[in-house]
Write an enzyme that holds these catalytic residues in place. Structure first.
Site, mmCIF file in Angstrom:
data_model
loop_
_atom_site.group_PDB
_atom_site.id
_atom_site.type_symbol
_atom_site.label_atom_id
_atom_site.label_comp_id
_atom_site.label_asym_id
_atom_site.label_seq_id
_atom_site.Cartn_x
_atom_site.Cartn_y
_atom_site.Cartn_z
ATOM 1 C CE LYS A 149 69.748 -45.773 25.017
ATOM 2 N NZ LYS A 149 70.428 -47.352 25.885
ATOM 3 C CB THR A 151 74.080 -37.791 24.555
ATOM 4 O OG1 THR A 151 74.675 -38.863 24.531
ATOM 5 C CG2 THR A 151 73.469 -37.238 24.691
ATOM 6 C CG ASP A 205 69.711 -47.785 28.601
ATOM 7 O OD1 ASP A 205 68.734 -47.983 27.553
ATOM 8 O OD2 ASP A 205 71.260 -48.292 28.833
ATOM 9 N NE ARG A 208 81.788 -44.647 32.333
ATOM 10 C CZ ARG A 208 82.435 -43.667 31.729
ATOM 11 N NH1 ARG A 208 83.341 -44.426 30.965
ATOM 12 N NH2 ARG A 208 81.174 -43.170 31.091
ATOM 13 C CE LYS A 239 71.698 -47.202 32.156
ATOM 14 N NZ LYS A 239 72.228 -48.236 30.765
ATOM 15 C CG ASP A 299 62.025 -54.462 15.059
ATOM 16 O OD1 ASP A 299 61.544 -54.563 13.821
ATOM 17 O OD2 ASP A 299 62.870 -55.419 15.200
HETATM 18 O O1 C5P Z 1 79.331 -44.808 33.278
HETATM 19 P P1 C5P Z 1 78.457 -42.900 32.806
HETATM 20 O O2 C5P Z 1 78.722 -42.875 34.481
HETATM 21 O O3 C5P Z 1 79.098 -42.323 32.112
HETATM 22 O O4 C5P Z 1 77.413 -44.317 32.545
HETATM 23 C C1 C5P Z 1 75.869 -43.237 32.175
HETATM 24 C C2 C5P Z 1 74.766 -44.524 31.760
HETATM 25 O O5 C5P Z 1 74.307 -43.607 31.143
HETATM 26 C C3 C5P Z 1 75.537 -45.735 30.912
HETATM 27 O O6 C5P Z 1 75.163 -46.964 30.592
HETATM 28 C C4 C5P Z 1 75.631 -44.781 28.953
HETATM 29 O O7 C5P Z 1 75.276 -45.709 28.260
HETATM 30 C C5 C5P Z 1 74.348 -44.124 29.352
HETATM 31 N N1 C5P Z 1 74.085 -43.253 29.062
HETATM 32 C C6 C5P Z 1 74.351 -42.415 28.448
HETATM 33 N N2 C5P Z 1 73.794 -40.951 27.382
HETATM 34 C C7 C5P Z 1 72.473 -41.714 26.756
HETATM 35 C C8 C5P Z 1 72.165 -42.603 27.006
HETATM 36 C C9 C5P Z 1 72.727 -43.389 28.180
HETATM 37 O O8 C5P Z 1 74.799 -42.198 29.267
HETATM 38 N N3 C5P Z 1 72.624 -41.039 26.041
#
Ligand code: C5P
Length: 234
Positions: A61, A119, A59, A211, A32, A64
Site C-alpha cells: 500500500k 474498509t 500488499d 483466517r 498475499k 508517498d
Molecule cells: O483473515 P482475513 O480473511 O480477514 O484477512 C483478510 C486480509 O485482507 C488481511 O490481510 C487484511 O489485512 C486484508 N484486507 C482487508 N480489508 C481491506 C484491505 C485488506 O481485510 N480493506
C-alpha cells in the site's frame, strides 16, 4: 489471469509461513504478503516464495510523493511480484508515476491495483478525520475511476462494492476483495462479509482470504473448499 483465491499469509516470520505452505503438497496457492511478513523478512521472503512457484500479491500500500513511489515500484518490479498496490489517495500523478516505475524495459510489469478507502474507514471518520464531506461509496467510486484513468488495473474493495466498481470502471477492471467468510464460519473482526460463492456472483475477480484458511484445522481442505465455491462453473 483468471479468477483465483489469494491466501493472506499474515504471519510474522518466514518459518511460520513455510510451515503453513508446506502443508499444500503439490499445490502452489496464490499468496498475499502484507506489511507484517515483509517488514519481518524483507525481499528474501518474496524471492523464496517465487522460487517455490507461488504467485504473489505484495500488499504494501504505497503512498508517498510521486518520485519516491516511482523508484520504490521499480524495485518491487524487479522482485517479479504478480500484483502490487498503492493508496489512490496519493493522487493520479502518484499513480501514473507508480506505473512508470513498475514498467520494465521490455514493457511488461506486475499488475497494479489501488486501495480506495480502507474498509476500516467509515463515514464518520471520513468526515471528522479526513474532512471529506461526501458519501463514502461515492468517494470509493471516484477514487476507483481515478485509478482507472491513471492506467491501473483494478482496486482492492469490499465484495459489496465489486459490482458498482465494474459498472463505473468496466468489466475488465479488476476487483480484488477481502472480507470473505464461509457461510458456517467465524466472521471475526470483518464487518461486511460475503461467502466465496456470493463474491463470485457479484463479480469479484480475486478473493483474498486469511483466517478462514490460515486458522482452519485443515487449511488445505479450507482452501480447496474456497476455490471450489469461488470458481465452480468457470
Ligand atoms: O483473515 P482475513 O480473511 O480477514 O484477512 C483478510 C486480509 O485482507 C488481511 O490481510 C487484511 O489485512 C486484508 N484486507 C482487508 N480489508 C481491506 C484491505 C485488506 O481485510 N480493506
Amino acid at each position: 489471469m483468471g479468477k483465483d483465491v489469494i491466501i493472506a499469509c499474515d504471519f510474522d516470520s518466514a518459518e511460520k509461513t513455510f510451515a503453513f505452505l508446506d502443508r499444500f503438497t503439490g499445490r502452489k496457492p496464490f499468496v498475499k504478503i502484507g506489511m507484517e511478513l515483509y517488514y519481518a523478512e524483507g525481499p528474501a521472503i518474496v524471492r523464496e516464495l517465487k522460487r517455490r512457484g507461488h504467485k504473489i500479491f505484495l500488499d504494501l500500500k504505497l503512498h508517498d510523493i510521486p518520485n519516491t513511489v516511482k523508484k520504490a515500484m521499480a524495485v518491487l518490479s524487479r522482485l517479479d511480484v504478480d500484483i502490487c498496490n498503492l493508496h489512490a489517495a496519493g493522487t493520479k500523478r502518484m499513480m501514473e508515476a507508480a506505473i512508470e516505475g513498475l514498467t520494465r524495459p521490455d514493457g511488461t510489469r506486475p499488475l497494479l491495483i489501488a486501495v480506495t478507502q480502507l474498509t476500516s474507514t467509515d463515514q464518520e471518520a471520513l468526515e471528522k478525520d479526513l474532512w471529506i464531506e461526501k458519501p463514502i461509496d461515492e468517494v470509493v467510486m471516484h477514487y476507483a475511476r481515478n485509478a482507472r484513468e491513471a492506467g491501473l488495473d483494478g482496486v482492492v474493495c469490499s465484495p459489496l462494492e465489486a459490482g458498482k466498481v465494474h459498472a463505473a470502471c468496466g468489466a475488465d477492471f479488476l476487483t480484488v476483495t477481502p472480507g470473505v467468510r464461509f457461510a458456517d464460519g467465524d466472521v471475526g473482526d470483518q464487518k461486511r462479509v460475503m461467502t466465496p460463492a456470493e463474491a463470485k456472483k457479484v463479480g469479484s475477480d480475486y478473493i483474498v482470504v486469511g483466517r478462514p484458511i490460515t486458522a482452519a484445522e485443515d487449511p488445505v481442505a479450507a482452501y480447496e473448499r474456497c476455490l471450489r465455491e469461488f470458481t465452480e462453473g468457470e
